[in-house]
Write an enzyme that holds these catalytic residues in place. Structure first.
Site, PDB file in Angstrom:
ATOM      1  N   GLY A  52      47.853  42.602  49.348  1.00  0.00           N
ATOM      2  CA  GLY A  52      47.246  43.226  50.517  1.00  0.00           C
ATOM      3  C   GLY A  52      46.009  44.005  50.097  1.00  0.00           C
ATOM      4  N   SER A 122      46.806  39.661  43.212  1.00  0.00           N
ATOM      5  CA  SER A 122      45.787  40.072  44.161  1.00  0.00           C
ATOM      6  C   SER A 122      45.713  41.605  44.183  1.00  0.00           C
ATOM      7  CB  SER A 122      46.104  39.474  45.537  1.00  0.00           C
ATOM      8  OG  SER A 122      45.014  39.572  46.408  1.00  0.00           O
ATOM      9  N   TRP A 123      45.871  42.249  45.342  1.00  0.00           N
ATOM     10  CA  TRP A 123      45.929  43.708  45.342  1.00  0.00           C
ATOM     11  C   TRP A 123      47.063  44.196  44.437  1.00  0.00           C
ATOM     12  CZ3 TRP A 123      44.456  48.493  45.709  1.00  0.00           C
ATOM     13  CH2 TRP A 123      45.403  49.502  45.844  1.00  0.00           C
ATOM     14  N   ASP A 278      40.048  30.028  42.917  1.00  0.00           N
ATOM     15  CA  ASP A 278      40.444  31.164  43.749  1.00  0.00           C
ATOM     16  C   ASP A 278      39.215  31.671  44.502  1.00  0.00           C
ATOM     17  OD1 ASP A 278      41.245  33.641  44.777  1.00  0.00           O
ATOM     18  OD2 ASP A 278      42.551  34.058  43.082  1.00  0.00           O
ATOM     19  N   HIS A 306      44.234  30.856  45.226  1.00  0.00           N
ATOM     20  CA  HIS A 306      44.733  32.230  45.170  1.00  0.00           C
ATOM     21  C   HIS A 306      46.233  32.351  45.401  1.00  0.00           C
ATOM     22  CE1 HIS A 306      44.286  36.594  45.413  1.00  0.00           C
ATOM     23  NE2 HIS A 306      44.961  36.597  46.552  1.00  0.00           N
TER      24      HIS A 306
END
Length: 327
Positions: A52, A122-123, A278, A306
């Site tokens: 996120g 990711s986050w 990605d 991703h």
């Protein structure tokens, strides 16, 4: 060491598993954090940090770990998932990288864990690195996917110009809710609407923001968008939290805070899984991290984007957790 993963004999997820414990943790400031534990209660501890910011854990995240070897702790970061209050309506002022790090430490202590591996994509890779740098004595190994350093060029690439050239069809849908006069700063335009008083506009913009990410996570493109990204109940919290973090630079004190402080964890074993194609978090960030932290193992997946659900990413992450269990 940098290398490219083989395309044959790929590993798959471990079997489905149910938690042996779950609950809600009070933070002391009005938030209640949902968490669960699965695997072997006596196994190697690992904490799973979802993406996120604003995402949530799901049952598939339990399956990257050998349940006989790992004690897996998963939680919904404040404001999202089953944690309360939900960010769809609540004020976001107490939701920052640093309050999340405090929550991670609070959860570690609640679980009676001295040290654990951190697993995030990711986050989740951003938060994993920030946590490890802040508490290196508590981290046995960062296991990372889809590196996001939350720098201005990364944000501009995805939310202003760059990824738009690869996905013009999805981009058209992303910019549609924003008047042309405001499209010179799309993050600011979205932030105004996601935090504004018009609830119907908030929902419409949240779905557009969330769907843009969902349509670009996989090399398969918009047709492979996970359904949750178009669900308004998910999208509002997800989009509000993401945009809040991004307009505030992740609340880092300087633009390149992670790389500037990576020396604090260079002695810790690490694994970096990165899809070559990605679009959400382009490979340049993984490469920059690898250059600053050459001791970490960089695994470039030649046919992946991703999404953590892509076969090459699954293979790399399962091999990463098996590797960390053998350290």
């Amino acid at each position: 060491m940098a290398f490219t993963a083989p395309e044959t004999a790929r590993r798959d997820l471990y079997p489905e598993i149910e938690p042996f414990a779950f609950g809600w943790m009070e933070t002391g400031d009005g938030n209640r954090i949902y968490y669960e534990e699965c695997g072997n209660p006596q196994g190697l501890p690992v904490v799973v940090l979802h993406g996120g910011p604003g995402g949530a854990v799901n049952p598939g995240m339990r399956r990257y770990f050998d349940p006989a070897k790992y004690r897996v702790v998963l939680f919904d970061q404040r404001g999202c998932g089953q944690s309360t209050p939900n960010a769809a309506q609540t004020d976001l002022s107490d939701n920052t990288t640093w309050t999340l790090i405090e929550d991670i430490e609070r959860l570690r202590e609640r679980c009676g864990i001295d040290k654990w591996a951190v697993f995030g994509g990711s986050w989740g890779s951003t938060l994993s690195l920030a946590y490890a740098i802040t508490h290196p004595e508590r981290c046995t190994a960062p296991l990372l996917r889809g590196i996001f350093l939350l720098r201005k060029p990364e944000l501009r690439w995805f939310y202003q110009e760059g990824a738009s050239m690869l996905y013009p069809d999805a981009w058209e849908r992303f910019v549609e809710p924003i008047p042309e006069a405001e499209r010179g700063d799309l993050m600011a335009a979205y932030y105004k609407r996601l935090t504004g008083p018009d609830l119907e506009e908030r929902r419409r913009c949240a779905v557009a923001w969330s769907s843009w990410e969902g349509e670009t996570v996989s090399v398969e493109g918009p047709g492979a968008r996970p359904d949750k990204f178009a669900d308004p109940d998910f999208a509002v919290a997800f989009a509000r939290i993401e945009c809040w973090y991004f307009v505030n630079g992740g609340f880092f004190p300087e633009e390149n805070w992670i790389l500037n402080n990576i020396r604090r964890i260079r002695h810790i074993p690490g694994w970096i899984a990165q899809g070559r194609f990605d679009v959400v978090t382009p490979m340049t960030s993984a490469w920059d991290l690898h250059r600053a932290w050459p001791e970490a193992r960089l695994d470039v997946i030649p046919d992946a984007g991703h999404a953590s659900s892509e076969p090459g990413i699954i293979d790399s992450l399962v091999r990463a957790t098996d590797w960390a269990a053998s350290l």
